[in-house]
Design a protein around this motif. Structure first.
Motif, short mmCIF file in Angstrom:
data_model
loop_
_atom_site.label_atom_id
_atom_site.label_comp_id
_atom_site.label_asym_id
_atom_site.label_seq_id
_atom_site.Cartn_x
_atom_site.Cartn_y
_atom_site.Cartn_z
N LEU A 97 0.81 -1.22 0.00
CA LEU A 97 0.00 0.00 0.00
C LEU A 97 0.85 1.27 0.00
CD1 LEU A 97 -2.57 -1.17 2.70
CD2 LEU A 97 -2.84 -1.24 0.21
N GLY A 98 2.13 1.12 0.12
CA GLY A 98 3.03 2.28 0.13
C GLY A 98 4.35 1.87 -0.48
N SER A 99 5.28 2.78 -0.52
CA SER A 99 6.56 2.47 -1.14
C SER A 99 7.72 2.69 -0.17
CB SER A 99 6.76 3.39 -2.36
OG SER A 99 6.97 4.72 -1.93
N PRO A 100 8.85 2.03 -0.42
CA PRO A 100 10.04 2.28 0.39
C PRO A 100 10.44 3.76 0.37
CG PRO A 100 10.34 0.29 -0.88
CD PRO A 100 9.07 0.93 -1.36
N ARG A 101 10.21 4.45 -0.75
CA ARG A 101 10.56 5.87 -0.81
C ARG A 101 9.75 6.69 0.19
NH1 ARG A 101 13.73 9.51 -3.89
NH2 ARG A 101 13.38 11.50 -2.85
N GLU A 102 8.50 6.29 0.41
CA GLU A 102 7.69 7.00 1.41
C GLU A 102 8.27 6.84 2.81
OE1 GLU A 102 3.39 6.81 -0.92
OE2 GLU A 102 3.85 5.32 0.61
N VAL A 103 8.77 5.64 3.12
CA VAL A 103 9.41 5.40 4.42
C VAL A 103 10.66 6.27 4.53
CG1 VAL A 103 10.56 3.69 5.88
CG2 VAL A 103 8.53 3.04 4.56
N VAL A 104 11.46 6.29 3.49
CA VAL A 104 12.68 7.09 3.47
C VAL A 104 12.35 8.57 3.64
CG1 VAL A 104 14.58 7.89 1.99
CG2 VAL A 104 14.06 5.44 2.17
N ASP A 105 11.38 9.05 2.90
CA ASP A 105 11.02 10.47 2.98
C ASP A 105 10.56 10.84 4.39
OD1 ASP A 105 11.73 11.08 0.37
OD2 ASP A 105 9.69 10.85 -0.42
N LEU A 106 9.80 9.96 5.03
CA LEU A 106 9.36 10.23 6.40
C LEU A 106 10.56 10.35 7.34
CD1 LEU A 106 6.31 7.81 6.64
CD2 LEU A 106 6.23 10.30 6.86
N ALA A 107 11.51 9.43 7.22
CA ALA A 107 12.69 9.47 8.09
C ALA A 107 13.53 10.71 7.82
CB ALA A 107 13.52 8.20 7.90
N PHE A 108 13.79 10.99 6.56
CA PHE A 108 14.62 12.15 6.20
C PHE A 108 13.93 13.45 6.59
CE2 PHE A 108 17.25 9.14 4.26
CZ PHE A 108 18.37 9.73 3.68
N ASP A 109 12.63 13.54 6.36
CA ASP A 109 11.89 14.76 6.72
C ASP A 109 11.88 14.98 8.22
OD1 ASP A 109 11.39 15.27 4.06
OD2 ASP A 109 9.29 14.61 4.12
N ALA A 110 11.84 13.89 9.00
CA ALA A 110 11.85 14.01 10.45
C ALA A 110 13.12 14.70 10.93
CB ALA A 110 11.73 12.64 11.10
N PHE A 111 14.24 14.33 10.33
CA PHE A 111 15.50 14.93 10.74
C PHE A 111 15.72 16.30 10.13
CE2 PHE A 111 16.31 10.63 12.10
CZ PHE A 111 17.04 10.82 13.26
N ASP A 112 15.14 16.55 8.97
CA ASP A 112 15.32 17.82 8.29
C ASP A 112 14.20 18.80 8.64
OD1 ASP A 112 16.19 19.83 6.63
OD2 ASP A 112 15.68 18.82 4.77
N ARG A 113 13.02 18.58 8.11
CA ARG A 113 11.91 19.53 8.28
C ARG A 113 11.31 19.55 9.67
NH1 ARG A 113 9.36 17.55 2.74
NH2 ARG A 113 11.00 18.32 1.38
N GLU A 114 11.34 18.41 10.36
CA GLU A 114 10.74 18.36 11.70
C GLU A 114 11.73 18.76 12.80
OE1 GLU A 114 7.46 17.79 12.24
OE2 GLU A 114 7.33 17.74 10.06
N GLY A 115 12.99 19.00 12.42
CA GLY A 115 13.95 19.55 13.37
C GLY A 115 14.75 18.57 14.19
N ALA A 116 14.56 17.26 14.00
CA ALA A 116 15.29 16.29 14.83
C ALA A 116 16.80 16.36 14.59
CB ALA A 116 14.78 14.88 14.57
N GLY A 117 17.22 16.66 13.36
CA GLY A 117 18.65 16.77 13.07
C GLY A 117 19.27 17.96 13.79
N ALA A 118 18.61 19.10 13.72
CA ALA A 118 19.10 20.31 14.39
C ALA A 118 19.13 20.10 15.90
CB ALA A 118 18.23 21.50 14.03
N LEU A 119 18.08 19.48 16.44
CA LEU A 119 18.02 19.23 17.88
C LEU A 119 19.14 18.27 18.30
CD1 LEU A 119 16.46 19.71 20.53
CD2 LEU A 119 15.09 17.70 19.98
#
Length: 199
Positions: free
Chosen positions: A86-108
């Protein structure tokens, strides 16, 4: 007539503070996540937040846990959707990368390391570990070696963190597309998914 402030339960007050802290993190960076700034944003007192978190470092630790839990819940749903077709590996990757980038986890994460508040990273590490422990038995039941999911998770998280911190500049200097790291991570997950589906 003087307006009265709505009385919040301790859980509502804490949740409101964490939402405000996350917004500050994304908008202006981890250095702005202070008790005073968060209290001002939600119309509470510094003493109120001190009661809930104990200190600025307690607030940051709670924020790290809040982000990690939210991100991991989303990722595990995406992993299961991907396995169910029902989804793709790219969606999983995008969620993880976005968490660290757009959601601020990387900066924190980098801020915690730079300020010597490394124990604030424990909730992120613990939540990711719990995520892996939840997925790993499903892997084993399909004949995938026990350490594979742990290795894939380690690689994905390190790639997402590194990409959030220097991915744009590094990709540009190497003449690669901005999403080159995401493409590599996607290929890794696709290989794991192929193993999962072969059983």
């Amino acid at each position: 007539m003087k307006a009265t402030r709505k009385r919040l339960t301790p859980e509502e007050s804490r949740s409101s503070a964490l939402d405000a802290a996350r917004a500050l993190l994304i908008e202006t960076g981890p250095q702005s996540v202070t008790l005073k700034a968060v209290a001002s944003r939600i119309g509470r007192t510094h003493a109120n937040l001190l009661h809930h978190f104990g200190s600025a470092s307690g607030l940051q630790k709670a924020l790290a846990e809040h982000i990690a839990r939210s991100v991991c819940e989303t990722i595990i749903e995406a992993v299961r959707a991907s396995r169910a077709g029902l989804g793709s590996p790219r969606e999983v990757v995008d969620l993880a990368f976005d968490a660290f980038d757009r959601e601020g986890a990387g900066a924190l994460t980098s801020w915690m390391l730079l300020t010597g508040n490394e124990d604030a990273l424990d909730p992120i590490i613990s939540t990711i570990h719990d995520l892996v422990d939840e997925i790993a038995p499903e892997e084993a039941s399909h004949g995938i070696e026990p350490g594979r999911i742990h290795g894939d998770t380690l690689t994905l998280v390190l790639m997402a963190l590194g990409d959030a911190l220097i991915g744009g500049a590094l990709a540009k200097s190497l003449g690669l597309q901005r999403d080159a790291a995401r493409e590599r991570a996607t290929a890794m997950l696709e290989a794991s998914l192929a193993d999962y589906q072969q059983d």
